[in-house]
Scaffold this motif. Sequence first.
Motif, PDB file in Angstrom:
ATOM      1  N   UNK A 258      75.867 -50.297  11.965  1.00  0.00           N
ATOM      2  CA  UNK A 258      75.594 -48.863  12.064  1.00  0.00           C
ATOM      3  C   UNK A 258      76.621 -48.240  13.004  1.00  0.00           C
ATOM      4  N   UNK A 259      76.755 -46.933  12.940  1.00  0.00           N
ATOM      5  CA  UNK A 259      77.727 -46.248  13.800  1.00  0.00           C
ATOM      6  C   UNK A 259      77.421 -46.492  15.280  1.00  0.00           C
ATOM      7  N   UNK A 260      76.148 -46.542  15.629  1.00  0.00           N
ATOM      8  CA  UNK A 260      75.782 -46.775  17.030  1.00  0.00           C
ATOM      9  C   UNK A 260      76.204 -48.179  17.467  1.00  0.00           C
ATOM     10  N   UNK A 261      75.924 -49.169  16.630  1.00  0.00           N
ATOM     11  CA  UNK A 261      76.313 -50.534  16.977  1.00  0.00           C
ATOM     12  C   UNK A 261      77.829 -50.703  16.959  1.00  0.00           C
ATOM     13  N   UNK A 262      78.505 -50.020  16.041  1.00  0.00           N
ATOM     14  CA  UNK A 262      79.968 -50.059  16.034  1.00  0.00           C
ATOM     15  C   UNK A 262      80.512 -49.522  17.353  1.00  0.00           C
ATOM     16  N   UNK A 263      79.954 -48.408  17.801  1.00  0.00           N
ATOM     17  CA  UNK A 263      80.381 -47.821  19.060  1.00  0.00           C
ATOM     18  C   UNK A 263      80.170 -48.797  20.215  1.00  0.00           C
ATOM     19  N   UNK A 264      79.007 -49.408  20.254  1.00  0.00           N
ATOM     20  CA  UNK A 264      78.713 -50.366  21.315  1.00  0.00           C
ATOM     21  C   UNK A 264      79.606 -51.601  21.217  1.00  0.00           C
ATOM     22  N   UNK A 265      79.939 -52.019  19.986  1.00  0.00           N
ATOM     23  CA  UNK A 265      80.834 -53.161  19.805  1.00  0.00           C
ATOM     24  C   UNK A 265      82.205 -52.832  20.399  1.00  0.00           C
ATOM     25  N   UNK A 266      82.746 -51.646  20.050  1.00  0.00           N
ATOM     26  CA  UNK A 266      84.051 -51.264  20.596  1.00  0.00           C
ATOM     27  C   UNK A 266      84.001 -51.191  22.121  1.00  0.00           C
ATOM     28  N   UNK A 267      82.921 -50.659  22.658  1.00  0.00           N
ATOM     29  CA  UNK A 267      82.796 -50.608  24.111  1.00  0.00           C
ATOM     30  C   UNK A 267      82.784 -52.021  24.688  1.00  0.00           C
ATOM     31  N   UNK A 268      82.056 -52.908  24.043  1.00  0.00           N
ATOM     32  CA  UNK A 268      82.006 -54.296  24.498  1.00  0.00           C
ATOM     33  C   UNK A 268      83.358 -54.994  24.433  1.00  0.00           C
ATOM     34  N   UNK A 269      84.247 -54.489  23.588  1.00  0.00           N
ATOM     35  CA  UNK A 269      85.605 -55.035  23.476  1.00  0.00           C
ATOM     36  C   UNK A 269      86.563 -54.363  24.458  1.00  0.00           C
ATOM     37  N   UNK A 270      86.035 -53.424  25.247  1.00  0.00           N
ATOM     38  CA  UNK A 270      86.872 -52.742  26.236  1.00  0.00           C
ATOM     39  C   UNK A 270      87.591 -51.514  25.712  1.00  0.00           C
ATOM     40  N   UNK A 271      87.193 -51.037  24.527  1.00  0.00           N
ATOM     41  CA  UNK A 271      87.849 -49.865  23.931  1.00  0.00           C
ATOM     42  C   UNK A 271      86.916 -48.649  24.026  1.00  0.00           C
ATOM     43  N   UNK A 272      86.834 -48.084  25.232  1.00  0.00           N
ATOM     44  CA  UNK A 272      85.933 -46.950  25.470  1.00  0.00           C
ATOM     45  C   UNK A 272      86.297 -45.771  24.574  1.00  0.00           C
ATOM     46  N   UNK A 273      87.581 -45.503  24.418  1.00  0.00           N
ATOM     47  CA  UNK A 273      88.015 -44.347  23.617  1.00  0.00           C
ATOM     48  C   UNK A 273      87.526 -44.465  22.174  1.00  0.00           C
ATOM     49  N   UNK A 274      87.693 -45.618  21.569  1.00  0.00           N
ATOM     50  CA  UNK A 274      87.236 -45.816  20.186  1.00  0.00           C
ATOM     51  C   UNK A 274      85.715 -45.752  20.123  1.00  0.00           C
ATOM     52  N   UNK A 275      85.042 -46.338  21.113  1.00  0.00           N
ATOM     53  CA  UNK A 275      83.579 -46.285  21.169  1.00  0.00           C
ATOM     54  C   UNK A 275      83.112 -44.835  21.199  1.00  0.00           C
ATOM     55  N   UNK A 276      83.742 -44.032  22.026  1.00  0.00           N
ATOM     56  CA  UNK A 276      83.384 -42.629  22.156  1.00  0.00           C
ATOM     57  C   UNK A 276      83.656 -41.873  20.855  1.00  0.00           C
ATOM     58  N   UNK A 277      84.779 -42.157  20.231  1.00  0.00           N
ATOM     59  CA  UNK A 277      85.137 -41.475  18.981  1.00  0.00           C
ATOM     60  C   UNK A 277      84.123 -41.747  17.867  1.00  0.00           C
ATOM     61  N   UNK A 278      83.486 -42.896  17.906  1.00  0.00           N
ATOM     62  CA  UNK A 278      82.491 -43.234  16.875  1.00  0.00           C
ATOM     63  C   UNK A 278      81.281 -42.303  16.919  1.00  0.00           C
ATOM     64  N   UNK A 279      80.875 -41.858  18.109  1.00  0.00           N
ATOM     65  CA  UNK A 279      79.637 -41.074  18.242  1.00  0.00           C
ATOM     66  C   UNK A 279      79.854 -39.644  18.702  1.00  0.00           C
ATOM     67  N   UNK A 280      81.051 -39.306  19.106  1.00  0.00           N
ATOM     68  CA  UNK A 280      81.329 -37.997  19.701  1.00  0.00           C
ATOM     69  C   UNK A 280      80.949 -36.829  18.798  1.00  0.00           C
ATOM     70  N   UNK A 281      81.079 -36.967  17.523  1.00  0.00           N
ATOM     71  CA  UNK A 281      80.851 -35.868  16.574  1.00  0.00           C
ATOM     72  C   UNK A 281      79.438 -35.871  15.971  1.00  0.00           C
ATOM     73  N   UNK A 282      78.570 -36.780  16.404  1.00  0.00           N
ATOM     74  CA  UNK A 282      77.239 -36.924  15.800  1.00  0.00           C
ATOM     75  C   UNK A 282      76.163 -36.274  16.661  1.00  0.00           C
ATOM     76  N   UNK A 283      75.102 -35.783  16.002  1.00  0.00           N
ATOM     77  CA  UNK A 283      74.044 -35.056  16.705  1.00  0.00           C
ATOM     78  C   UNK A 283      72.698 -35.766  16.729  1.00  0.00           C
TER      79      UNK A 283
END
Length: 91
Positions: free
Chosen positions: A16-41
């Motif tokens: 899911x988009x939420x888990x994808x975001x958390x996965x990227x964060x867990x990989x140290x890619x905060x920017x990509x993690x943020x981009x996954x959820x930044x546009x969602x409400x």
Amino acid sequence: MTLDDFKQLARPDGLSVQLRSLWYDGQGDWQRAHAEVDHLDDAGSAWVHAYLHRKEGDVGNADYWYRRAGKVRPEVSLEAEWEALVVGFQN
């Protein structure tokens, strides 16, 4: 999938988009993690968004997103919150 399995994933395919975001964060890619959820409400994405801004150190912005998610900023470590989010979004 266990938390350890999640941490060992080579790629976030099929998550899911939420888990994808958390996965990227867990990989140290905060920017990509943020981009996954930044546009969602939706509330779930807002919760992940809140966590990410808390991690960034922007507490005011984090609190805004916690309110959007219907949550209160937790008094746990960032690691504990990340793990709770991963487990929660897998259910």
